[in-house]
Scaffold this motif. Structure first.
Motif, mmCIF file in Angstrom:
data_model
loop_
_atom_site.group_PDB
_atom_site.id
_atom_site.type_symbol
_atom_site.label_atom_id
_atom_site.label_comp_id
_atom_site.label_asym_id
_atom_site.label_seq_id
_atom_site.Cartn_x
_atom_site.Cartn_y
_atom_site.Cartn_z
ATOM 1 N N ASP A 1 0.879 -1.257 -0.004
ATOM 2 C CA ASP A 1 -0.004 0.102 0.030
ATOM 3 C C ASP A 1 1.055 1.225 0.011
ATOM 4 O OD1 ASP A 1 -2.105 -1.821 0.345
ATOM 5 O OD2 ASP A 1 -2.386 -1.255 2.520
ATOM 6 N N HIS A 2 2.175 0.980 0.354
ATOM 7 C CA HIS A 2 3.111 2.134 0.438
ATOM 8 C C HIS A 2 4.287 2.086 -0.568
ATOM 9 C CE1 HIS A 2 0.507 2.360 4.086
ATOM 10 N NE2 HIS A 2 0.514 3.452 3.855
ATOM 11 N N ALA A 3 4.187 1.419 -1.537
ATOM 12 C CA ALA A 3 5.181 0.984 -2.393
ATOM 13 C C ALA A 3 5.831 2.363 -2.877
ATOM 14 C CB ALA A 3 4.877 0.076 -3.617
ATOM 15 N N LEU A 4 5.283 3.457 -2.912
ATOM 16 C CA LEU A 4 5.755 4.691 -3.631
ATOM 17 C C LEU A 4 6.564 5.623 -2.552
ATOM 18 C CD1 LEU A 4 3.291 5.910 -6.100
ATOM 19 C CD2 LEU A 4 5.510 4.745 -6.773
ATOM 20 N N THR A 5 6.516 5.096 -1.371
ATOM 21 C CA THR A 5 7.459 5.850 -0.482
ATOM 22 C C THR A 5 8.655 5.654 -0.332
ATOM 23 O OG1 THR A 5 5.188 5.694 1.355
ATOM 24 C CG2 THR A 5 7.674 6.074 2.303
ATOM 25 N N ASP A 6 9.422 6.540 -0.482
ATOM 26 C CA ASP A 6 10.841 6.667 -0.848
ATOM 27 C C ASP A 6 11.495 6.245 -2.297
ATOM 28 O OD1 ASP A 6 11.277 7.507 1.747
ATOM 29 O OD2 ASP A 6 11.427 5.273 2.458
ATOM 30 N N ALA A 7 10.214 5.966 -3.322
ATOM 31 C CA ALA A 7 10.611 5.680 -4.489
ATOM 32 C C ALA A 7 10.900 6.708 -5.553
ATOM 33 C CB ALA A 7 9.552 4.645 -5.032
ATOM 34 N N VAL A 8 10.242 8.024 -5.095
ATOM 35 C CA VAL A 8 10.554 8.918 -5.914
ATOM 36 C C VAL A 8 11.593 9.796 -5.912
ATOM 37 C CG1 VAL A 8 9.239 11.056 -6.887
ATOM 38 C CG2 VAL A 8 7.881 8.943 -6.027
ATOM 39 N N ILE A 9 12.392 10.060 -6.781
ATOM 40 C CA ILE A 9 13.613 10.762 -6.836
ATOM 41 C C ILE A 9 13.762 12.111 -7.351
ATOM 42 C CG2 ILE A 9 14.837 9.603 -8.845
ATOM 43 C CD1 ILE A 9 17.387 9.346 -7.072
ATOM 44 N N THR A 10 12.773 12.405 -7.913
ATOM 45 C CA THR A 10 12.890 14.143 -8.519
ATOM 46 C C THR A 10 12.698 14.996 -7.650
ATOM 47 O OG1 THR A 10 12.017 12.758 -10.687
ATOM 48 C CG2 THR A 10 11.917 15.232 -10.456
ATOM 49 N N ALA A 11 13.294 15.979 -7.410
ATOM 50 C CA ALA A 11 13.244 16.951 -6.648
ATOM 51 C C ALA A 11 11.817 17.686 -7.052
ATOM 52 C CB ALA A 11 14.214 18.060 -6.700
ATOM 53 N N PRO A 12 11.121 17.913 -5.810
ATOM 54 C CA PRO A 12 9.612 18.643 -5.779
ATOM 55 C C PRO A 12 9.633 19.816 -6.894
ATOM 56 C CG PRO A 12 10.079 18.177 -3.697
ATOM 57 C CD PRO A 12 11.624 17.943 -4.285
ATOM 58 N N LEU B 1 2.355 15.585 -15.813
ATOM 59 C CA LEU B 1 2.365 14.313 -15.500
ATOM 60 C C LEU B 1 1.868 14.117 -14.119
ATOM 61 C CD1 LEU B 1 3.527 11.436 -15.866
ATOM 62 C CD2 LEU B 1 5.877 12.243 -14.836
ATOM 63 N N LEU B 2 2.187 15.161 -13.345
ATOM 64 C CA LEU B 2 1.271 15.139 -11.844
ATOM 65 C C LEU B 2 -0.149 14.687 -11.924
ATOM 66 C CD1 LEU B 2 3.158 17.172 -9.149
ATOM 67 C CD2 LEU B 2 3.682 14.907 -9.969
ATOM 68 N N ALA B 3 -0.661 15.414 -12.604
ATOM 69 C CA ALA B 3 -2.036 15.677 -12.923
ATOM 70 C C ALA B 3 -2.512 14.183 -13.578
ATOM 71 C CB ALA B 3 -2.652 16.739 -14.107
ATOM 72 N N LYS B 4 -2.013 13.724 -14.263
ATOM 73 C CA LYS B 4 -2.123 12.135 -14.644
ATOM 74 C C LYS B 4 -1.873 11.147 -13.663
ATOM 75 C CE LYS B 4 -1.061 10.888 -18.952
ATOM 76 N NZ LYS B 4 0.001 10.594 -20.238
ATOM 77 N N LEU B 5 -1.317 11.510 -12.580
ATOM 78 C CA LEU B 5 -0.692 10.579 -11.552
ATOM 79 C C LEU B 5 -1.817 10.851 -10.470
ATOM 80 C CD1 LEU B 5 3.099 10.645 -11.869
ATOM 81 C CD2 LEU B 5 1.567 8.630 -12.127
ATOM 82 N N ASP B 6 -3.043 11.403 -10.554
ATOM 83 C CA ASP B 6 -3.897 11.715 -9.287
ATOM 84 C C ASP B 6 -4.493 10.532 -8.867
ATOM 85 O OD1 ASP B 6 -5.275 11.209 -11.913
ATOM 86 O OD2 ASP B 6 -7.267 12.332 -11.223
ATOM 87 N N ALA B 7 -4.592 9.461 -9.562
ATOM 88 C CA ALA B 7 -5.097 8.034 -8.902
ATOM 89 C C ALA B 7 -3.883 7.295 -8.587
ATOM 90 C CB ALA B 7 -6.088 7.503 -9.906
ATOM 91 N N VAL B 8 -3.065 6.867 -9.697
ATOM 92 C CA VAL B 8 -2.091 6.031 -9.271
ATOM 93 C C VAL B 8 -1.079 6.502 -7.986
ATOM 94 C CG1 VAL B 8 0.496 5.476 -10.131
ATOM 95 C CG2 VAL B 8 -1.849 5.015 -11.615
ATOM 96 N N ALA B 9 -0.776 7.734 -7.734
ATOM 97 C CA ALA B 9 0.038 8.277 -6.793
ATOM 98 C C ALA B 9 -0.826 9.333 -6.130
ATOM 99 C CB ALA B 9 1.447 8.947 -7.720
ATOM 100 N N GLY B 10 -2.068 9.087 -6.097
ATOM 101 C CA GLY B 10 -2.857 9.905 -5.109
ATOM 102 C C GLY B 10 -2.602 10.122 -3.693
ATOM 103 N N ARG B 11 -2.255 8.941 -2.996
ATOM 104 C CA ARG B 11 -1.803 8.909 -1.693
ATOM 105 C C ARG B 11 -0.659 9.818 -1.360
ATOM 106 N NH1 ARG B 11 1.772 6.896 1.385
ATOM 107 N NH2 ARG B 11 2.906 5.846 -0.317
ATOM 108 N N LEU B 12 0.346 9.720 -2.081
ATOM 109 C CA LEU B 12 1.570 10.405 -1.993
ATOM 110 C C LEU B 12 1.342 11.802 -2.156
ATOM 111 C CD1 LEU B 12 4.527 8.967 -1.436
ATOM 112 C CD2 LEU B 12 4.959 9.568 -3.849
ATOM 113 N N LEU B 13 0.683 12.118 -3.563
ATOM 114 C CA LEU B 13 0.501 13.729 -3.757
ATOM 115 C C LEU B 13 -0.354 14.274 -2.749
ATOM 116 C CD1 LEU B 13 0.078 13.078 -7.565
ATOM 117 C CD2 LEU B 13 2.198 13.669 -6.458
ATOM 118 N N ARG B 14 -1.276 13.605 -2.363
ATOM 119 C CA ARG B 14 -2.055 14.333 -1.170
ATOM 120 C C ARG B 14 -1.392 14.649 0.130
ATOM 121 N NH1 ARG B 14 -6.132 11.129 -3.387
ATOM 122 N NH2 ARG B 14 -5.603 9.274 -2.147
ATOM 123 N N GLN B 15 -0.382 13.866 0.422
ATOM 124 C CA GLN B 15 0.670 14.180 1.642
ATOM 125 C C GLN B 15 1.401 15.377 1.101
ATOM 126 O OE1 GLN B 15 2.773 10.682 2.267
ATOM 127 N NE2 GLN B 15 1.380 9.540 3.193
ATOM 128 N N GLY B 16 1.618 15.688 -0.020
ATOM 129 C CA GLY B 16 2.421 16.933 -0.203
ATOM 130 C C GLY B 16 4.039 16.743 -0.228
#
Ligand SMILES: CSC[C@H]1O[C@H](OP(=O)(O)O)[C@H](O)[C@@H]1O
Ligand SMILES: Nc1ncnc2[nH]cnc12
Length: 290
Positions: free
Chosen positions: A257-268, A275-290
Motif C-alpha cells: 500500500d506504500h510502495a511509492l514511499t521513498d521511490a520518487v527521486i525527482t526534486a519537488p 505528469l502529476l495531473a495524470k498521476l492523481d489516482a496512481v500516486a494519489g496517496r503520495l501527492l495528497r501528502q504533499g
C-alpha cells in the motif's frame, strides 16, 4: 461490506463473472488511454468486486496492444484495494500439467516496447520488484483453488513474452534453462504497473498446454488453449468466488500500500505538472501528502 475492493483481471476465456450481485458494466475513463473494456462492478458476499476482461469482451485486443497502464489506472480509479489477475499459461515444467492452477511468484520480463511505467521525466520513481506479487493474496488464491477441489502449485516463475506468435522450440527450451516454469503474453507489464499504483497483485494462472519444448507432445496452438480453458473455466469462476467469500471482513494494511514511499527521486521543484495531473489516482496517496 468489508474494506476490500478486489479488482479481478480476467484473461483468455474469462470475460465476465456470473456470480456478481448487483452487477453493472460501467465505463471508467483514464488519462493513460483506453482500458480494455468497461468495468463490471458488483459484489460477491461482503466484497466489492471490479472485473475487467484484459482482452475485452469477445477477446478483441491482442496481447501487445493491451493498454495495461489504462487498465491498472482504471481499476485504481474504480476504488480497488487489491488485484487478482487470472491468466492462461503454457507449462515449461513436466510437473505442471494442463488443468493445474499455479500462483506466480516471480517474473522474467521478455516483452519489448510496451509502456511499462507510469513515471518518467519530471517524476522519476523506482519501485522494488524483487518480490513482485503480494504473498497474502497469492496464498489466499491457492487456498481458494484447493477449497473448491482444484489442484494448485504455489509459486512459479512466469516468462512474459511479446507474442502474438507462440515460441519456437528453441525459445521454449531456452526459457526452461532460464528457470522459467510457465509462459504467457500478458503478466508484464501488468504486475509492474500494479506495484507502481500501490496495488497488491497476485496472478492465478491456469496451465493450458506444454508450450513447444517437449519432443513427445503436440506443440501449443489456440485450439488446445481454448479446449483446456473450456474444461476448467467453471473451476476458475468458482475459485474467484471462493477467493472473495473467504476474505476476512477486515483488510489489514499491506506494505505494498506504500510502495511509492521513498521511490520518487525527482526534486519537488522539478516536478512536471502535466505528469502529476495524470498521476492523481496512481500516486494519489503520495501527492495528497504533499
Ligand atoms: C489464447 S492463447 C494466448 C493468450 O492466452 C493468454 O492470455 P491471458 O494471459 O490474458 O490469459 C496469453 O498470455 C495470450 O495472450
Ligand atoms: N504456450 C503459451 N505461450 C504463451 N502464452 C500462452 N497462453 C497459454 N499458453 C501459452
Amino acid at each position: 461490506m468489508s474494506d476490500w475492493t478486489i479488482g479481478i483481471i480476467g484473461g483468455s476465456g474469462l470475460y465476465a463473472i456470473d456470480a456478481l450481485e448487483d452487477a453493472q458494466w460501467i465505463p471508467v475513463l483514464s488519462p493513460w488511454g483506453e482500458p480494455s473494456d468497461e468495468i463490471l462492478c458488483g459484489k460477491i458476499d461482503h466484497v466489492r468486486v471490479r472485473f475487467l476482461p484484459r482482452h475485452g469482451r469477445g477477446h478483441r485486443i491482442a496481447p501487445s496492444n493491451i493498454d495495461a497502464r489504462a487498465n491498472i489506472d482504471a481499476l485504481k480509479r474504480a476504488g480497488c484495494t487489491d488485484i487478482l489477475a487470472i491468466s492462461a499459461v503454457g507449462s515449461l515444467s513436466e510437473e505442471l500439467a494442463p488443468g493445474r492452477f499455479v500462483t506466480v511468484d516471480q517474473f522474467i520480463d521478455n516483452t519489448r516496447g510496451r509502456r511499462s511505467s507510469f513515471f518518467g521525466d519530471g517524476f522519476v520513481a523506482h519501485v522494488s520488484m524483487a518480490d513482485p506479487v503480494c504473498p497474502r493474496l497469492s496464498k489466499h488464491a491457492a487456498r481458494s483453488v484447493t477449497k473448491i477441489g482444484g489442484e494448485c502449485t504455489e509459486g512459479a516463475t512466469y516468462l512474459a513474452m511479446e507474442g502474438p506468435q507462440f515460441s519456437s522450440r528453441a525459445e521454449s527450451r531456452l526459457y526452461r534453462h532460464w528457470g522459467a516454469e510457465v509462459i504467457g503474453m500478458t503478466g508484464m507489464p501488468e504486475a509492474k504497473l500494479a506495484r507502481e499504483a500501490e496495488l497488491p497483485y497476485a496472478l492465478l494462472a491456469m496451465v493450458t498446454d506444454y508450450d513447444s519444448w517437449r519432443d513427445d507432445a503436440e506443440t501449443v496452438d489456440v485450439a488446445q488453449v481454448v479446449e483446456q480453458m473450456q474444461r476448467n473455466s467453471k473451476l476458475a469462476r468458482k475459485a474467484v468466488e471462493a477467493f472473495c467469500m473467504g476474505l476476512p471482513k477486515k483488510r489489514n494494511p499491506s506494505p505494498i500500500d506504500h510502495a511509492l514511499t521513498d521511490a520518487v527521486i525527482t526534486a519537488p521543484d522539478k516536478h512536471d505538472k502535466a505528469l502529476l495531473a495524470k498521476l492523481d489516482a496512481v500516486a494519489g496517496r503520495l501527492l495528497r501528502q504533499g
